[in-house]
Design a protein around this motif. Sequence first.
Motif, PDB file in Angstrom:
ATOM      1  N   GLU A  52       0.841  -1.207   0.000  1.00 25.56           N
ATOM      2  CA  GLU A  52       0.000   0.000   0.000  1.00 25.56           C
ATOM      3  C   GLU A  52       0.871   1.251   0.000  1.00 25.56           C
ATOM      4  O   GLU A  52       0.600   2.211  -0.736  1.00 25.56           O
ATOM      5  N   GLU A  53       1.941   1.240   0.804  1.00 23.24           N
ATOM      6  CA  GLU A  53       2.803   2.422   0.887  1.00 23.24           C
ATOM      7  C   GLU A  53       3.559   2.648  -0.419  1.00 23.24           C
ATOM      8  O   GLU A  53       3.729   3.786  -0.864  1.00 23.24           O
ATOM      9  N   LEU A  54       3.998   1.561  -1.056  1.00 21.12           N
ATOM     10  CA  LEU A  54       4.719   1.701  -2.326  1.00 21.12           C
ATOM     11  C   LEU A  54       3.796   2.194  -3.435  1.00 21.12           C
ATOM     12  O   LEU A  54       4.207   2.953  -4.314  1.00 21.12           O
ATOM     13  N   ARG A  55       2.532   1.769  -3.395  1.00 26.23           N
ATOM     14  CA  ARG A  55       1.580   2.246  -4.410  1.00 26.23           C
ATOM     15  C   ARG A  55       1.316   3.736  -4.271  1.00 26.23           C
ATOM     16  O   ARG A  55       1.106   4.444  -5.248  1.00 26.23           O
ATOM     17  N   ASP A  56       1.340   4.212  -2.993  1.00 24.72           N
ATOM     18  CA  ASP A  56       1.080   5.636  -2.742  1.00 24.72           C
ATOM     19  C   ASP A  56       2.316   6.510  -2.942  1.00 24.72           C
ATOM     20  O   ASP A  56       2.226   7.736  -2.945  1.00 24.72           O
ATOM     21  N   SER A  57       3.485   5.888  -3.081  1.00 31.60           N
ATOM     22  CA  SER A  57       4.739   6.636  -3.194  1.00 31.60           C
ATOM     23  C   SER A  57       4.900   7.235  -4.587  1.00 31.60           C
ATOM     24  O   SER A  57       4.452   6.672  -5.586  1.00 31.60           O
ATOM     25  N   ASP A  58       5.565   8.392  -4.633  1.00 30.37           N
ATOM     26  CA  ASP A  58       5.859   9.031  -5.927  1.00 30.37           C
ATOM     27  C   ASP A  58       7.135   8.481  -6.554  1.00 30.37           C
ATOM     28  O   ASP A  58       7.439   8.758  -7.716  1.00 30.37           O
ATOM     29  N   LYS A  59       7.915   7.731  -5.793  1.00 33.70           N
ATOM     30  CA  LYS A  59       9.198   7.236  -6.278  1.00 33.70           C
ATOM     31  C   LYS A  59       8.984   6.026  -7.190  1.00 33.70           C
ATOM     32  O   LYS A  59       8.310   5.070  -6.828  1.00 33.70           O
ATOM     33  N   ALA A  60       9.566   6.070  -8.380  1.00 32.99           N
ATOM     34  CA  ALA A  60       9.422   4.980  -9.335  1.00 32.99           C
ATOM     35  C   ALA A  60      10.232   3.763  -8.892  1.00 32.99           C
ATOM     36  O   ALA A  60      11.274   3.898  -8.258  1.00 32.99           O
ATOM     37  N   LEU A  61       9.725   2.580  -9.231  1.00 37.86           N
ATOM     38  CA  LEU A  61      10.449   1.352  -8.942  1.00 37.86           C
ATOM     39  C   LEU A  61      11.353   0.997 -10.122  1.00 37.86           C
ATOM     40  O   LEU A  61      10.935   1.080 -11.286  1.00 37.86           O
ATOM     41  N   GLY A  62      12.579   0.581  -9.830  1.00 40.30           N
ATOM     42  CA  GLY A  62      13.498   0.162 -10.871  1.00 40.30           C
ATOM     43  C   GLY A  62      13.235  -1.269 -11.294  1.00 40.30           C
ATOM     44  O   GLY A  62      12.402  -1.984 -10.709  1.00 40.30           O
ATOM     45  N   VAL A  63      13.965  -1.726 -12.291  1.00 48.85           N
ATOM     46  CA  VAL A  63      13.788  -3.076 -12.819  1.00 48.85           C
ATOM     47  C   VAL A  63      14.061  -4.123 -11.743  1.00 48.85           C
ATOM     48  O   VAL A  63      13.319  -5.095 -11.593  1.00 48.85           O
ATOM     49  N   GLU A  64      15.120  -3.926 -10.948  1.00 54.01           N
ATOM     50  CA  GLU A  64      15.484  -4.890  -9.902  1.00 54.01           C
ATOM     51  C   GLU A  64      14.357  -5.056  -8.888  1.00 54.01           C
ATOM     52  O   GLU A  64      14.011  -6.176  -8.491  1.00 54.01           O
ATOM     53  N   GLU A  65      13.770  -3.912  -8.496  1.00 50.97           N
ATOM     54  CA  GLU A  65      12.691  -3.962  -7.504  1.00 50.97           C
ATOM     55  C   GLU A  65      11.457  -4.685  -8.051  1.00 50.97           C
ATOM     56  O   GLU A  65      10.853  -5.508  -7.368  1.00 50.97           O
ATOM     57  N   VAL A  66      11.117  -4.381  -9.328  1.00 50.56           N
ATOM     58  CA  VAL A  66       9.930  -4.995  -9.937  1.00 50.56           C
ATOM     59  C   VAL A  66      10.111  -6.507 -10.062  1.00 50.56           C
ATOM     60  O   VAL A  66       9.213  -7.290  -9.742  1.00 50.56           O
ATOM     61  N   ILE A  67      11.303  -6.944 -10.505  1.00 51.67           N
ATOM     62  CA  ILE A  67      11.576  -8.383 -10.648  1.00 51.67           C
ATOM     63  C   ILE A  67      11.459  -9.092  -9.299  1.00 51.67           C
ATOM     64  O   ILE A  67      10.871 -10.173  -9.180  1.00 51.67           O
ATOM     65  N   ALA A  68      12.034  -8.459  -8.244  1.00 48.64           N
ATOM     66  CA  ALA A  68      11.975  -9.059  -6.907  1.00 48.64           C
ATOM     67  C   ALA A  68      10.533  -9.164  -6.415  1.00 48.64           C
ATOM     68  O   ALA A  68      10.128 -10.175  -5.828  1.00 48.64           O
ATOM     69  N   LEU A  69       9.734  -8.115  -6.652  1.00 50.45           N
ATOM     70  CA  LEU A  69       8.335  -8.130  -6.212  1.00 50.45           C
ATOM     71  C   LEU A  69       7.524  -9.149  -6.995  1.00 50.45           C
ATOM     72  O   LEU A  69       6.624  -9.796  -6.449  1.00 50.45           O
ATOM     73  N   GLU A  70       7.847  -9.321  -8.285  1.00 50.64           N
ATOM     74  CA  GLU A  70       7.131 -10.324  -9.085  1.00 50.64           C
ATOM     75  C   GLU A  70       7.441 -11.738  -8.578  1.00 50.64           C
ATOM     76  O   GLU A  70       6.566 -12.612  -8.552  1.00 50.64           O
ATOM     77  N   SER A  71       8.705 -11.944  -8.156  1.00 50.30           N
ATOM     78  CA  SER A  71       9.075 -13.245  -7.587  1.00 50.30           C
ATOM     79  C   SER A  71       8.267 -13.522  -6.314  1.00 50.30           C
ATOM     80  O   SER A  71       7.783 -14.635  -6.088  1.00 50.30           O
ATOM     81  N   LEU A  72       8.080 -12.483  -5.475  1.00 49.09           N
ATOM     82  CA  LEU A  72       7.265 -12.635  -4.270  1.00 49.09           C
ATOM     83  C   LEU A  72       5.810 -12.920  -4.642  1.00 49.09           C
ATOM     84  O   LEU A  72       5.144 -13.732  -3.999  1.00 49.09           O
ATOM     85  N   GLY A  73       5.330 -12.249  -5.706  1.00 51.89           N
ATOM     86  CA  GLY A  73       3.959 -12.464  -6.152  1.00 51.89           C
ATOM     87  C   GLY A  73       3.704 -13.903  -6.570  1.00 51.89           C
ATOM     88  O   GLY A  73       2.667 -14.491  -6.248  1.00 51.89           O
ATOM     89  N   GLU A  74       4.671 -14.494  -7.283  1.00 54.28           N
ATOM     90  CA  GLU A  74       4.543 -15.899  -7.693  1.00 54.28           C
ATOM     91  C   GLU A  74       4.494 -16.821  -6.473  1.00 54.28           C
ATOM     92  O   GLU A  74       3.697 -17.766  -6.420  1.00 54.28           O
ATOM     93  N   ALA A  75       5.345 -16.522  -5.482  1.00 54.07           N
ATOM     94  CA  ALA A  75       5.372 -17.335  -4.265  1.00 54.07           C
ATOM     95  C   ALA A  75       4.032 -17.246  -3.532  1.00 54.07           C
ATOM     96  O   ALA A  75       3.502 -18.251  -3.037  1.00 54.07           O
ATOM     97  N   LEU A  76       3.474 -16.030  -3.445  1.00 58.18           N
ATOM     98  CA  LEU A  76       2.196 -15.854  -2.746  1.00 58.18           C
ATOM     99  C   LEU A  76       1.058 -16.531  -3.493  1.00 58.18           C
ATOM    100  O   LEU A  76       0.128 -17.061  -2.882  1.00 58.18           O
ATOM    101  N   ASN A  77       1.104 -16.526  -4.835  1.00 57.48           N
ATOM    102  CA  ASN A  77       0.051 -17.175  -5.614  1.00 57.48           C
ATOM    103  C   ASN A  77       0.033 -18.674  -5.386  1.00 57.48           C
ATOM    104  O   ASN A  77      -1.023 -19.276  -5.199  1.00 57.48           O
ATOM    105  N   SER A  78       1.232 -19.296  -5.394  1.00 59.11           N
ATOM    106  CA  SER A  78       1.263 -20.744  -5.156  1.00 59.11           C
ATOM    107  C   SER A  78       0.856 -21.050  -3.720  1.00 59.11           C
ATOM    108  O   SER A  78       0.203 -22.057  -3.437  1.00 59.11           O
ATOM    109  N   ALA A  79       1.216 -20.147  -2.782  1.00 59.16           N
ATOM    110  CA  ALA A  79       0.817 -20.325  -1.381  1.00 59.16           C
ATOM    111  C   ALA A  79      -0.701 -20.264  -1.250  1.00 59.16           C
ATOM    112  O   ALA A  79      -1.307 -21.034  -0.486  1.00 59.16           O
ATOM    113  N   LYS A  80      -1.313 -19.343  -1.986  1.00 57.25           N
ATOM    114  CA  LYS A  80      -2.769 -19.191  -1.925  1.00 57.25           C
ATOM    115  C   LYS A  80      -3.456 -20.492  -2.330  1.00 57.25           C
ATOM    116  O   LYS A  80      -4.419 -20.929  -1.705  1.00 57.25           O
TER     117      LYS A  80
END
Length: 628
Positions: A52-80
């Motif tokens: 929520e805080e990152l969505r509200d932030s004005d600071k752009a995410l770099g490629v490294e951050e997006v890749i890391a967050l996508e990896s977490l997203g995949e983990a959470l999806n399989s966990a779900k």
Amino acid sequence: MGPTGEDPRNSVLSRLAESVEAISELPECRNAFRKMYGNFVRRVKLLSPLFEELRDSDKALGVEEVIALESLGEALNSAKGLIKSVNQGSKLYQALQRDKIIDKFHQMTVKIEAALSKIPYDKFDMSEEVYEQIELVHTQFKRAKETKDTLDSQLEMDLSIAVGDNEPDPVIIKRLSEMLHLRTINDLKKESLAIHELVIASGGDVGDHFEKMQALLKKLKDLVLTENAEVDNSERDKSMIKHRSPVIPDDFRCPISLELMKDPVIVSTGQTYERSCIQKWLDAGHKTCPKTQQTLLHTAITPNYVLKSLIALWCESNGVEVPKKQGNGKNKKAGCSVSDCDRASIASLLEKLAKGNSEEQRAAAGELRLLAKRNADNRVCIAEAGAIPLLVELLSSSDPRTQEHAVTALLNLSINESNKGAIVNAGAISDIVDVLKNGSMEARENAAATLFSLSVVDENKVAIGAAGAIPSLIKLLCEGTPRGKKDAATAIFNLSIYQGNKARAIRAGIVAPLMRLLKDAGSGMVDEALAILAILASHQEGKMAIAQAEPISVLVEVIRTGFPRNRENAAAVLWSLCTGDIQQLKLARELGAEEALKELSENGTERAKRKAGNVLELLQRVEDSIDL
């Protein structure tokens, strides 16, 4: 921009937030895996503020951050997918497949922890509070990764016996019924249907599990039918009870007459008496409580409706005639169940909390305090009736006694695990900290005990530390009664498990009072002082502050003569101080640490032996370097 024109940053953060929300909204797990399921869902929920805080932030995410967050997203999806499947289907099949499911939970934990490890938090624009919370969640996943969860040992044992024994003890089947939430005929009908659907879905290929499930289902069904038959025969059983001579519980006797109370009432100290007995005492001009000898703040007495209904229940269960008030021949209303009477009494008390004058509020809070102390059922009923927000409001009362009752009632309610969350959600932490700072000594001590109780939940450690509790706990540690000092010490110890609170405690000056308590054998606080020092010594600031207090001589003395756990903690502190500090090593050697540590390495606890061995290795290196 992606093909749909959506910012990739918002896309990945939205997916993460949706995954967390979906996991959070799943129904409560009611099977053998409810503990590990609950722990996982609780940890995942705590990730939500980051997205929520990152969505509200004005600071752009770099490629490294997006890749890391996508990896977490995949983990959470399989966990779900996993936890959805764990929460559905046959409870008996899940229990029989427990080893496979535990393995899946562990693999899921490892995957999420690996994803969290790849996230470059230093590149994010987030508040310190959110960073502390995410750091705590990551620590929890790391800890969970180290060891596989297991089922409750009692459940494991009961399952093995129930499956292997044709006629297991009914007590075992009863426990299984409770732990698997297969308690009623309706529960068993649902389970039977789930087994049927499982067999169809698997094409009949469920191995030898089908026969085991059917056998267990029959045993559970026999139990439930037997219990229903016993309920039907309860009226007959009551007539047999009348022939006994039951012992009256002490709580039901008036402290003055020692007789079973007919009309129990509460005085300002919170003690309960038979109305006629305490009235005679007051009419004789006495201004003190007969039992505690405390001065009565006023002579008003309040009916103890809940105790009265409990006495009526006890009388009914034991074949004793329900006591009647003098001059009143009315008995209990026909058709009014005890649970209804209890609820009505609690509702009456809450009405006084919300709308009564100051004396009524004080008396009602005092009665709730006693009820919450008495048993687990009361704690559940009082919370469900809505008492917690009203008690939190009374923490700000200008009347010291009302404040004491309110904080102690919350302490007693917090014994129930689910009530801890309700107390925190009612905004209690800052008010409890305020009582800890400014209340009477009794209120401060019980506020400290309440904070300790709430801090058992890891995320509350962060909130309590951030609310400024630690300096006030240290003050109580210095000036409280013996009980107050112990309450403060246990709260400080528990809070300091979280790394951020170690720094807060050190900066608030915790080391000096701990050293005073450690050196004063008559304080009765040596155990607590050493336990806290051992946990603070693992922090660099803590290590420096402890070293400045020149503790080596007293640590060596404890290692030489102390109790086993104290020797263990003293060795742990000594090891932290001596690691990387040649001056502390030399001083330890001069003060005779080597001989004491050798004895400890042979006769101490396992942890003490390890720590003693580590320090001895360091001492040997110093000696070798001197010889050279």
